[in-house]
Design an enzyme around this catalytic site. Structure first.
Site, PDB file in Angstrom:
ATOM      1  N   GLY A  20       0.809  -1.222   0.000  1.00  0.00           N
ATOM      2  CA  GLY A  20       0.000   0.000   0.000  1.00  0.00           C
ATOM      3  C   GLY A  20       0.837   1.264   0.000  1.00  0.00           C
ATOM      4  NE  ARG A  23      -5.212   5.956  -0.895  1.00  0.00           N
ATOM      5  CZ  ARG A  23      -5.824   4.973  -1.546  1.00  0.00           C
ATOM      6  NH1 ARG A  23      -5.653   4.835  -2.843  1.00  0.00           N
ATOM      7  NH2 ARG A  23      -6.623   4.153  -0.907  1.00  0.00           N
ATOM      8  CB  VAL A  62      -2.566  -7.242   0.453  1.00  0.00           C
ATOM      9  CG1 VAL A  62      -1.356  -6.612  -0.166  1.00  0.00           C
ATOM     10  CG2 VAL A  62      -3.491  -6.198   1.064  1.00  0.00           C
ATOM     11  CB  SER A 141      -5.501   1.335  14.015  1.00  0.00           C
ATOM     12  OG  SER A 141      -6.268   2.467  14.385  1.00  0.00           O
ATOM     13  CE1 TYR A 155      -8.260  -0.111   9.904  1.00  0.00           C
ATOM     14  CE2 TYR A 155      -8.882   0.963  11.965  1.00  0.00           C
ATOM     15  CZ  TYR A 155      -7.997   0.812  10.904  1.00  0.00           C
ATOM     16  OH  TYR A 155      -6.867   1.593  10.844  1.00  0.00           O
ATOM     17  CB  ALA A 158      -9.259  -6.888  11.427  1.00  0.00           C
TER      18      ALA A 158
HETATM   19  P1  NDP Z   1      -4.803   5.124   2.442  1.00  0.00           P
HETATM   20  O1  NDP Z   1      -6.172   4.602   2.169  1.00  0.00           O
HETATM   21  O2  NDP Z   1      -4.545   6.559   2.270  1.00  0.00           O
HETATM   22  O3  NDP Z   1      -3.762   4.264   1.560  1.00  0.00           O
HETATM   23  C1  NDP Z   1      -3.881   2.867   1.595  1.00  0.00           C
HETATM   24  C2  NDP Z   1      -2.867   2.229   0.672  1.00  0.00           C
HETATM   25  O4  NDP Z   1      -3.108   0.808   0.705  1.00  0.00           O
HETATM   26  C3  NDP Z   1      -3.023   2.660  -0.782  1.00  0.00           C
HETATM   27  O5  NDP Z   1      -1.777   2.570  -1.434  1.00  0.00           O
HETATM   28  C4  NDP Z   1      -3.985   1.600  -1.335  1.00  0.00           C
HETATM   29  O6  NDP Z   1      -3.891   1.516  -2.752  1.00  0.00           O
HETATM   30  C5  NDP Z   1      -3.471   0.359  -0.611  1.00  0.00           C
HETATM   31  N1  NDP Z   1      -4.485  -0.691  -0.503  1.00  0.00           N
HETATM   32  C6  NDP Z   1      -5.749  -0.560  -0.028  1.00  0.00           C
HETATM   33  N2  NDP Z   1      -6.406  -1.727  -0.157  1.00  0.00           N
HETATM   34  C7  NDP Z   1      -5.535  -2.601  -0.722  1.00  0.00           C
HETATM   35  C8  NDP Z   1      -5.636  -3.956  -1.114  1.00  0.00           C
HETATM   36  N3  NDP Z   1      -6.763  -4.658  -0.973  1.00  0.00           N
HETATM   37  N4  NDP Z   1      -4.543  -4.541  -1.675  1.00  0.00           N
HETATM   38  C9  NDP Z   1      -3.404  -3.833  -1.855  1.00  0.00           C
HETATM   39  N5  NDP Z   1      -3.248  -2.558  -1.502  1.00  0.00           N
HETATM   40  C10 NDP Z   1      -4.315  -1.949  -0.944  1.00  0.00           C
HETATM   41  O7  NDP Z   1      -4.453   4.623   3.944  1.00  0.00           O
HETATM   42  P2  NDP Z   1      -3.599   5.305   5.121  1.00  0.00           P
HETATM   43  O8  NDP Z   1      -2.296   5.767   4.607  1.00  0.00           O
HETATM   44  O9  NDP Z   1      -4.490   6.211   5.853  1.00  0.00           O
HETATM   45  O10 NDP Z   1      -3.395   4.045   6.088  1.00  0.00           O
HETATM   46  C11 NDP Z   1      -2.269   3.190   5.998  1.00  0.00           C
HETATM   47  C12 NDP Z   1      -2.313   2.209   7.156  1.00  0.00           C
HETATM   48  O11 NDP Z   1      -2.360   2.927   8.397  1.00  0.00           O
HETATM   49  C13 NDP Z   1      -3.554   1.303   7.155  1.00  0.00           C
HETATM   50  O12 NDP Z   1      -3.201   0.016   7.605  1.00  0.00           O
HETATM   51  C14 NDP Z   1      -4.482   1.981   8.146  1.00  0.00           C
HETATM   52  O13 NDP Z   1      -5.393   1.064   8.724  1.00  0.00           O
HETATM   53  C15 NDP Z   1      -3.480   2.497   9.164  1.00  0.00           C
HETATM   54  N6  NDP Z   1      -3.978   3.604   9.971  1.00  0.00           N
HETATM   55  C16 NDP Z   1      -4.254   4.829   9.395  1.00  0.00           C
HETATM   56  C17 NDP Z   1      -4.728   5.869  10.162  1.00  0.00           C
HETATM   57  C18 NDP Z   1      -5.047   7.208   9.591  1.00  0.00           C
HETATM   58  O14 NDP Z   1      -5.562   8.070  10.337  1.00  0.00           O
HETATM   59  N7  NDP Z   1      -4.771   7.491   8.330  1.00  0.00           N
HETATM   60  C19 NDP Z   1      -4.967   5.689  11.619  1.00  0.00           C
HETATM   61  C20 NDP Z   1      -4.632   4.384  12.109  1.00  0.00           C
HETATM   62  C21 NDP Z   1      -4.154   3.394  11.308  1.00  0.00           C
HETATM   63  P3  NDP Z   1      -5.162   0.974  -3.641  1.00  0.00           P
HETATM   64  O15 NDP Z   1      -6.363   1.728  -3.187  1.00  0.00           O
HETATM   65  O16 NDP Z   1      -4.785   1.241  -5.056  1.00  0.00           O
HETATM   66  O17 NDP Z   1      -5.241  -0.484  -3.365  1.00  0.00           O
END
Ligand code: NDP
Length: 260
Positions: A20, A23, A62, A141, A155, A158
């Site tokens: 991921g 972004r 994933v 998280s 979520y 998990a």
């Molecule tokens: P974003 O949604 O901004 O980015 C998520 C990234 O994961 C993207 O690159 C997306 O690309 C990829 N992704 C999503 N689904 C899949 C999939 N099924 N297979 C492969 N790649 C995937 O997320 P954040 O940067 O906000 O979050 C990153 C991590 O941090 C996550 O695990 C989130 O739970 C955790 N987190 C975030 C918080 C926040 O406030 N932002 C707070 C607490 C935890 P694409 O869509 O193209 O698949």
């Protein structure tokens, strides 16, 4: 500053996988690893993804076993193995209470936020064990600390499973020199985070979630997190500076003290 030591190439010669990384937090981790000299392979599920320049990209979902196999094959073929694995892909849609979450979204949350790491680790760990070194970081998280009134219990549950698994894996791999840790971000400004919070705010209001647990609460440090705040912690745990640190969960949340 995007490197642990200004101007240093602390990760030179290291091969890293970040899921991921197109972004948000994942992209910040990719950028910092590249800046610090690592060779980086990153993934996303969308073909339209634009990962940071300099990283190798593989498209894979994933949530599936096939996706994990695609990523493991790319690690073998394009990096020739891996030293650092950052399981970052994750997320879920908030709902008004646990019984409002459709069955397929419970499964989806488990696949994306927990089983994705389990499946990928099981393919990558044997090589790391054999080499006798490596670092794995699972992105959890801070929401795990407050499951009460959560509009996305699927979520949170998990991610709780992920933390438990991460700690167990750390004990299993410690004798082989492979360290396993977790990072739990608080509220970080990312495309995924913002989209979730918009819906969270509506749902939480209808559920009567106390404001201090809601999406609009401020942190003691007075601002929301930035992706680089989390990447800094990830790079620390992946680096030799954390060489006596395994099985831990670093909460990076601006000092947001949980209730209760
Ligand atoms: P974003 O949604 O901004 O980015 C998520 C990234 O994961 C993207 O690159 C997306 O690309 C990829 N992704 C999503 N689904 C899949 C999939 N099924 N297979 C492969 N790649 C995937 O997320 P954040 O940067 O906000 O979050 C990153 C991590 O941090 C996550 O695990 C989130 O739970 C955790 N987190 C975030 C918080 C926040 O406030 N932002 C707070 C607490 C935890 P694409 O869509 O193209 O698949």
């Amino acid at each position: 500053m995007t490197t642990l030591e200004n101007g240093s190439l602390e990760f030179k010669g290291k091969r890293a996988l970040v899921t991921g990384g197109s972004r948000g937090i994942g992209a910040a981790v990719v950028r910092q690893l590249l800046d610090a000299g690592a060779e980086v392979l990153t993934t996303a599920s969308s073909t339209a993804s634009t990962p940071p320049e300099g990283a190798t990209f593989v498209q894979a979902d994933v949530r599936t076993k096939a996706g994990a196999e695609t990523i493991a094959a790319a690690v073998r073929e394009q990096l020739g193995g891996v030293d650092i694995v950052v399981h970052n892909a994750g997320g879920a849609r908030p709902h008004e209470g646990s019984s409002a979450i459709p069955d397929e979204e419970w499964q989806d949350a488990l696949d994306l936020n927990y089983l994705a790491s389990v499946r990928l680790d099981s393919l990558l760990v044997p090589g790391m064990r054999e080499r006798g070194e490596g670092a794995i970081v699972h992105i959890s998280s801070a929401a795990v600390l407050t499951p009460e009134f959560s509009p996305f219990l699927h979520y949170v549950a998990a991610k709780a499973a992920l933390e438990s698994y991460s700690r167990g894996l750390a004990a299993e791999l410690a004798p082989f020199g492979v360290r396993v840790n977790a990072v739990s971000p608080g509220r970080v400004t990312t495309p995924g985070g913002e989209a979730t919070r918009e819906r969270w705010a509506e749902v939480a209001a209808r559920m009567g979630v106390p404001p201090e647990l809601g999406a609009g609460a401020t942190t003691p440090l007075g601002r929301d997190g930035r992706p680089d705040d989390i990447a800094n912690a990830v790079l620390f745990l992946a680096s030799g500076r954390a060489s006596w640190l395994t099985g831990r969960n670093l909460i990076v949340d601006g000092g947001e003290f949980p209730m209760g």
